[in-house]
Design an enzyme around this catalytic site. Sequence first.
Site, PDB file in Angstrom:
ATOM      1  N   GLU A 296       0.477  -1.672   0.236  1.00 15.91           N
ATOM      2  CA  GLU A 296       0.060   0.152   0.141  1.00 15.91           C
ATOM      3  C   GLU A 296       0.960   0.873   0.149  1.00 15.91           C
ATOM      4  OE1 GLU A 296      -2.216   0.477   4.232  1.00 15.91           O
ATOM      5  OE2 GLU A 296      -0.977  -0.689   4.711  1.00 15.91           O
TER       6      GLU A 296
ATOM      7  N   ASN B 100       1.057   5.189   1.673  1.00 14.59           N
ATOM      8  CA  ASN B 100       0.806   5.537   3.035  1.00 14.59           C
ATOM      9  C   ASN B 100       0.377   6.798   2.700  1.00 14.59           C
ATOM     10  OD1 ASN B 100      -0.700   3.565   5.012  1.00 14.59           O
ATOM     11  ND2 ASN B 100       1.202   3.198   5.450  1.00 14.59           N
TER      12      ASN B 100
END
Length: 671
Positions: free
Chosen positions: A292, A294
Amino acid sequence: MFKKILVANRGEIACRVFRTAKKMGIGTVAVYSDADALSPHVLMADEAVRLGPAPAAESYLKADLILLAAKETGADCIHPGYGFLSERESFARACAEAGIAFVGPPPNAIAAMGDKIESKKLAKEAGVNVVPGFLGEIADTDEAVRIAGDIGYPVMMKASAGGGGKGMRLAYSEQDVREGFEATKREGLASFGDDRVFIEKFIESPRHIEIQVLGDQHGNVVYLNERECSVQRRHQKVVEEAPSPFVSPEMRRAMGEQAVALAKAVGYYSAGTVELIVSGADKTGQGFYFLEMNTRLQVEHPVTEEITGLDLVEQMIRVAAGEPLAFGQDDVKINGWSVENRVYAEDPYRGFLPSIGRLVRYRTPAADQRQAPFGDDEGAPGVRVDDGVREGGEVSMFYDPMIAKLVTWAPTREEAIDKQIAALDAFEIEGPGTNLDFLSALMQHPRFRSGEITTGFIAEEYPEGFHGAPAGDEVVRALAAVTGFAATAEADRARQIDGQLGHQLDAPTDWVVRVGKSDHRVHVGDDQVSVDGTPLPGGVDYDAGGRIAQVGGDAPLSVKLKRTRTGFTLNARGATHKVRVLPAHVADYAQHLIEKVPPDLSKFLIAPMPGLLVRLDVREGDRVEAGQALAVVEAMKMENILRAEKSAVVKTVNAAAGESLQVDQVILELE
């Protein structure tokens, strides 16, 4: 440059941003809930605005109230910190519409990368390796079970908008999916306002490595090396370091270039982090997968600051003001090694249960609490504490249990770790339970020091829970010496107060000290302390009534001590020792004392921590089996399932769903 900055957050990150803003000559505005009215971040700011009641949903998550506060105070920019609204596209967009600069990435980048499902699709389209999994929306538990079976166990269930270890469940079987899917949805909805869940293959024995990127509004993006974040508990980071002991220069370049390419693909600027899961068995530098991105400042950003000499908060503010980066990729260096430990309000001796309460004593080990990079300052101690608490303040059940971040820097990894151990020994916190002992034990663990760590490190090395770091003979001798010396000092102090021992009497100097299961004879002389007839090198330094004793010699040791009825509780080198001390002439009688047998509490389901009883799964008269889920308690934004220890029948129910529980409160009784 901006004139006034509002930080839409609380605690240590708000203090961290304010320190840099003040350095830059920018005015500061704090926002706060009723629980934080007297918190350090409020007192530190030039102005402060109340948002609402303690629950985050009624205060820190109220975007309209934060924007109103910015308008009323004349703030021309907002820094979101991490958590709360930091990765809400709608908040960044609302700031732009209100004519207030958002100190972070553009809304479209937050939308593209902040959603775990969509970000994986984009990464895959960009040719980035992603972990095998199902990226679509999952309708219900039955569909989740089918998908998990198709992928192959073990699998990880994750809230799409999750982060910080929240909204994540590991499943090794269909039963795990059935028990955890709905809980994952609820945690996602409660913490992030989004109950979508995705499922992906769990890569066993992985390392968690992340790349810090920084971009400006002129198309320039650089990577600021990597951070190793593999030491985790319940998928939440505990220890971070930079650089990683695993990553080679070639691997660093490959990861960094890929992270920069991904950032440029979505028009990213400001600070951001690309998280990767890395196969520890792959030494080629190619076995890493995108997890992912952030789109915010990370909790662990200080270790990157320490090895690069950059102030990331300052860089974020300058980028938001439209300034181009003042350096390029070739200017980014690695200077030394930095380690960060997260100090939490939790009790590692009771399964890491959250702990709340008043900080009746709070003393940090940092000689210099600048909350900014050490750089090349002459005489810098190499110990930094980023916190947002103070002595006398409350650790609340409404927010994350992190008390502080302890950061050390040194030329080498081993030296940075050793500084952590010394600093943890000197860190004084009384009131709520803390994980200081556990962190020290991690720093001393041979596997951690070797660098051979994975995300399963804690679970693998502490399968039966944490019971304190083992104490070697040298430490045991030091603890015995400290106990005897302190006992003599306290007795002498008592002699001088109202003549409790008579002014003509000398304080006892010969003691029998029990550390663990072994007894040691301690003699306190005028110029030395002896343990079992052997002088202790370096001696002991302690003032009666104090809280810390120092042991000298080749291996200096700080020992925290607290008086008990029969001796002291000592904290040193990652363990808490309940030490008994008796004058030598009466010690032989101790064997005749009657041992107190603890009561049998197995028939009660007891709240292990303060929290909210979210769900009660049984009623009076129900038959339950060992291991069956009985209740769910939410504390500090995490759900905890309480299970039956044995087969029994529910005799009485003493609490109802929706009720706030105190620690050790009886929820129900079994027969």
